[in-house]
Design a protein around this motif. Structure first.
Motif, short mmCIF file in Angstrom:
data_model
loop_
_atom_site.label_atom_id
_atom_site.label_comp_id
_atom_site.label_asym_id
_atom_site.label_seq_id
_atom_site.Cartn_x
_atom_site.Cartn_y
_atom_site.Cartn_z
N ILE A 7 8.32 -66.20 -5.99
CA ILE A 7 7.17 -66.56 -6.73
C ILE A 7 7.43 -66.68 -8.24
N PHE A 8 6.86 -67.55 -8.76
CA PHE A 8 6.86 -67.67 -10.19
C PHE A 8 5.58 -67.30 -10.75
N GLY A 9 5.52 -66.07 -11.39
CA GLY A 9 4.37 -65.63 -11.86
C GLY A 9 4.01 -65.91 -13.11
N SER A 10 2.72 -65.98 -13.58
CA SER A 10 2.27 -66.04 -14.90
C SER A 10 1.02 -65.40 -15.52
N CYS A 11 1.36 -63.83 -14.95
CA CYS A 11 0.28 -62.82 -15.50
C CYS A 11 1.10 -62.58 -16.95
N SER A 12 0.60 -61.72 -17.77
CA SER A 12 1.16 -61.43 -18.74
C SER A 12 2.59 -60.76 -18.78
N ILE A 13 2.99 -59.78 -17.98
CA ILE A 13 4.11 -59.37 -17.92
C ILE A 13 5.07 -60.37 -17.38
N CYS A 14 4.81 -60.69 -16.38
CA CYS A 14 5.62 -61.75 -15.77
C CYS A 14 6.01 -62.95 -16.54
N LYS A 15 5.05 -63.45 -17.33
CA LYS A 15 5.40 -64.34 -18.46
C LYS A 15 6.58 -63.77 -19.41
N LYS A 16 6.17 -62.62 -19.89
CA LYS A 16 7.23 -62.01 -20.85
C LYS A 16 8.33 -61.75 -20.48
N LYS A 17 8.54 -61.41 -19.24
CA LYS A 17 9.91 -60.86 -18.60
C LYS A 17 10.56 -62.10 -17.61
N SER A 18 9.96 -62.95 -17.59
CA SER A 18 10.37 -64.21 -16.61
C SER A 18 10.63 -63.52 -15.32
N ASN A 19 9.42 -62.81 -14.72
CA ASN A 19 9.32 -61.88 -13.46
C ASN A 19 9.19 -62.93 -12.60
N HIS A 20 10.34 -63.36 -11.57
CA HIS A 20 10.09 -64.14 -10.49
C HIS A 20 10.40 -63.13 -9.49
N HIS A 21 9.54 -63.10 -8.16
CA HIS A 21 9.90 -62.22 -7.35
C HIS A 21 9.53 -62.48 -5.82
N CYS A 22 9.92 -61.86 -4.80
CA CYS A 22 9.77 -62.32 -3.40
C CYS A 22 8.76 -61.10 -2.91
N ILE A 23 7.57 -61.24 -2.50
CA ILE A 23 7.09 -60.06 -1.48
C ILE A 23 7.26 -59.98 -0.26
N VAL A 24 7.66 -58.79 -0.16
CA VAL A 24 8.04 -58.26 1.62
C VAL A 24 7.37 -57.26 1.85
N SER A 25 7.10 -57.09 3.17
CA SER A 25 6.58 -55.94 3.63
C SER A 25 7.35 -54.50 3.47
N ARG A 26 6.61 -53.44 3.26
CA ARG A 26 7.66 -52.08 3.17
C ARG A 26 8.47 -51.99 4.14
N ASP A 27 8.32 -52.20 5.31
CA ASP A 27 9.06 -52.10 6.60
C ASP A 27 10.42 -52.77 6.55
N ARG A 28 10.39 -53.95 5.61
CA ARG A 28 11.57 -54.87 5.51
C ARG A 28 12.35 -54.72 4.15
N PHE A 29 11.87 -53.59 3.50
CA PHE A 29 12.74 -53.23 2.39
C PHE A 29 13.21 -51.82 2.35
N GLY A 93 -1.23 -66.06 -12.44
CA GLY A 93 -1.46 -64.48 -12.57
C GLY A 93 -2.41 -64.33 -13.91
N GLU A 94 -2.58 -65.71 -14.66
CA GLU A 94 -3.43 -65.54 -16.01
C GLU A 94 -4.78 -65.40 -15.18
N HIS A 95 -5.20 -66.03 -14.02
CA HIS A 95 -6.50 -65.95 -13.64
C HIS A 95 -6.46 -65.46 -12.10
N TRP A 96 -5.91 -64.21 -12.25
CA TRP A 96 -5.61 -63.50 -11.13
C TRP A 96 -6.60 -63.34 -10.10
N GLU A 97 -7.82 -63.02 -10.24
CA GLU A 97 -8.87 -62.87 -9.54
C GLU A 97 -9.18 -64.43 -8.74
N GLU A 98 -9.15 -65.26 -9.57
CA GLU A 98 -9.39 -66.72 -8.84
C GLU A 98 -8.44 -67.03 -7.86
#
Length: 108
Positions: A7-29, A93-98
């Motif tokens: 995921i390429f996120g666009s919330c405030s912290i993701c944009k500032k840090k170029s925070n790209h991530h994969c979401i995995v369930s806790r049992d797979r981490f 992420g800038e429009h997280w709720e929507e």
């Protein structure tokens, strides 16, 4: 093997840090080592828990606001060949709720 969604996120912290991530369930981490070096950063709603190495400052994973029962893993911190296939997507992420109403990120 199914693709891991990158995921390429666009919330405030993701944009500032170029925070790209994969979401995995806790049992797979599994954190193999270094838990004693982790510290947590939160902001705004304090729902997301960003985990950082207090020695080097690298954030390799976090507990996402969108999926609090999962882990957001930064793929650049995964040792090869752990991941065989990545699929890229975006999350407004800038429009997280929507965005959550339209298509919440799903954990693997």
């Amino acid at each position: 093997m199914e693709a891991i969604i990158y995921i390429f996120g666009s919330c405030s912290i993701c944009k500032k840090k170029s925070n790209h991530h994969c979401i995995v369930s806790r049992d797979r981490f599994t954190l193999l080592k270094g838990e004693e070096y982790l510290t947590t950063y939160t902001f705004n709603t304090h729902q997301a828990k960003h985990k950082f190495c207090r020695v080097c400052g690298v954030q390799s994973f976090y507990v996402p606001r969108s999926n609090p029962d999962s882990i957001g893993v930064m793929p650049h911190c995964i040792d090869s060949p752990t991941v065989e296939k990545l699929q890229f997507t975006t999350f407004d992420g800038e429009h997280w709720e929507e965005e959550m109403k339209k298509r919440p990120p799903q954990a693997l």
